[in-house]
Design an enzyme around this catalytic site. Structure first.
Site, short mmCIF file in Angstrom:
data_model
loop_
_atom_site.label_atom_id
_atom_site.label_comp_id
_atom_site.label_asym_id
_atom_site.label_seq_id
_atom_site.Cartn_x
_atom_site.Cartn_y
_atom_site.Cartn_z
N LEU A 77 -7.70 32.43 64.19
CA LEU A 77 -7.37 31.90 65.51
C LEU A 77 -8.24 32.56 66.58
O LEU A 77 -8.68 31.90 67.52
CB LEU A 77 -5.88 32.12 65.80
CG LEU A 77 -5.33 31.47 67.06
CD1 LEU A 77 -5.59 29.97 67.06
CD2 LEU A 77 -3.84 31.73 67.18
N LEU A 80 -11.64 30.88 66.50
CA LEU A 80 -11.53 29.55 67.08
C LEU A 80 -11.41 29.62 68.61
O LEU A 80 -12.00 28.83 69.33
CB LEU A 80 -10.33 28.81 66.50
CG LEU A 80 -10.44 28.43 65.02
CD1 LEU A 80 -9.13 27.82 64.53
CD2 LEU A 80 -11.60 27.50 64.78
N HIS A 81 -10.63 30.58 69.08
CA HIS A 81 -10.49 30.78 70.53
C HIS A 81 -11.83 31.14 71.16
O HIS A 81 -12.19 30.61 72.22
CB HIS A 81 -9.46 31.87 70.81
CG HIS A 81 -9.32 32.20 72.26
ND1 HIS A 81 -8.81 31.32 73.18
CD2 HIS A 81 -9.63 33.34 72.95
CE1 HIS A 81 -8.82 31.89 74.38
NE2 HIS A 81 -9.32 33.10 74.26
N ALA A 82 -12.59 32.02 70.51
CA ALA A 82 -13.89 32.42 71.03
C ALA A 82 -14.85 31.24 71.10
O ALA A 82 -15.55 31.05 72.10
CB ALA A 82 -14.49 33.53 70.15
N HIS A 85 -13.73 28.94 73.91
CA HIS A 85 -14.08 29.56 75.19
C HIS A 85 -15.56 29.35 75.48
O HIS A 85 -15.94 28.96 76.60
CB HIS A 85 -13.76 31.06 75.10
CG HIS A 85 -13.36 31.67 76.40
ND1 HIS A 85 -14.23 31.85 77.44
CD2 HIS A 85 -12.18 32.19 76.81
CE1 HIS A 85 -13.60 32.45 78.44
NE2 HIS A 85 -12.36 32.66 78.08
#
Length: 114
Positions: A77, A80-82, A85
């Site tokens: 996660l 994926l967030h990076a 972003h």
């Protein structure tokens, strides 16, 4: 600074978030400066944002190279967030620069259609 190749996946993800977050803040600052200042000041800030995004993209690309060389990437996660972003900030930069360019063209050439 540590070589990107020596970082863990989590460290790389945090570097991507850091640099893309810095770029996002700089883009927002550029927009505010454009409202109150000049196009040149805006361009300086956008240049700074591009440099921050370049750092984030280079970190991301190094992870892609690792995987291409056979090192499996464990999807998390955080990663994926990076990536989210990074890509949303890239989109913000592209749209902001494009919109300001359109406005500047209308100011310089107000009768230009298009």
């Amino acid at each position: 600074m540590e070589q990107v190749d020596e970082l863990t996946l989590e460290q790389m993800a945090f570097m991507m978030i850091l640099h893309s977050g810095n770029a996002r803040s700089t883009i927002q600052e550029a927009i505010q400066l454009y409202k109150t200042s000049s196009y040149e000041t805006f361009e300086e800030k956008i240049g700074e944002a591009r440099e921050q995004l370049k750092e984030a993209h280079q970190t991301h690309f190094s992870q892609i190279q690792r995987e291409a060389n056979g090192e499996k990437t464990e999807v998390s996660l955080l990663l994926l967030h990076a990536e989210d972003h990074l890509m949303s900030t890239q989109t913000m930069l592209d749209l902001t620069a494009g919109l300001v360019e359109m406005v500047e063209q209308k100011i310089v050439n107000p009768n230009q259609e298009g």
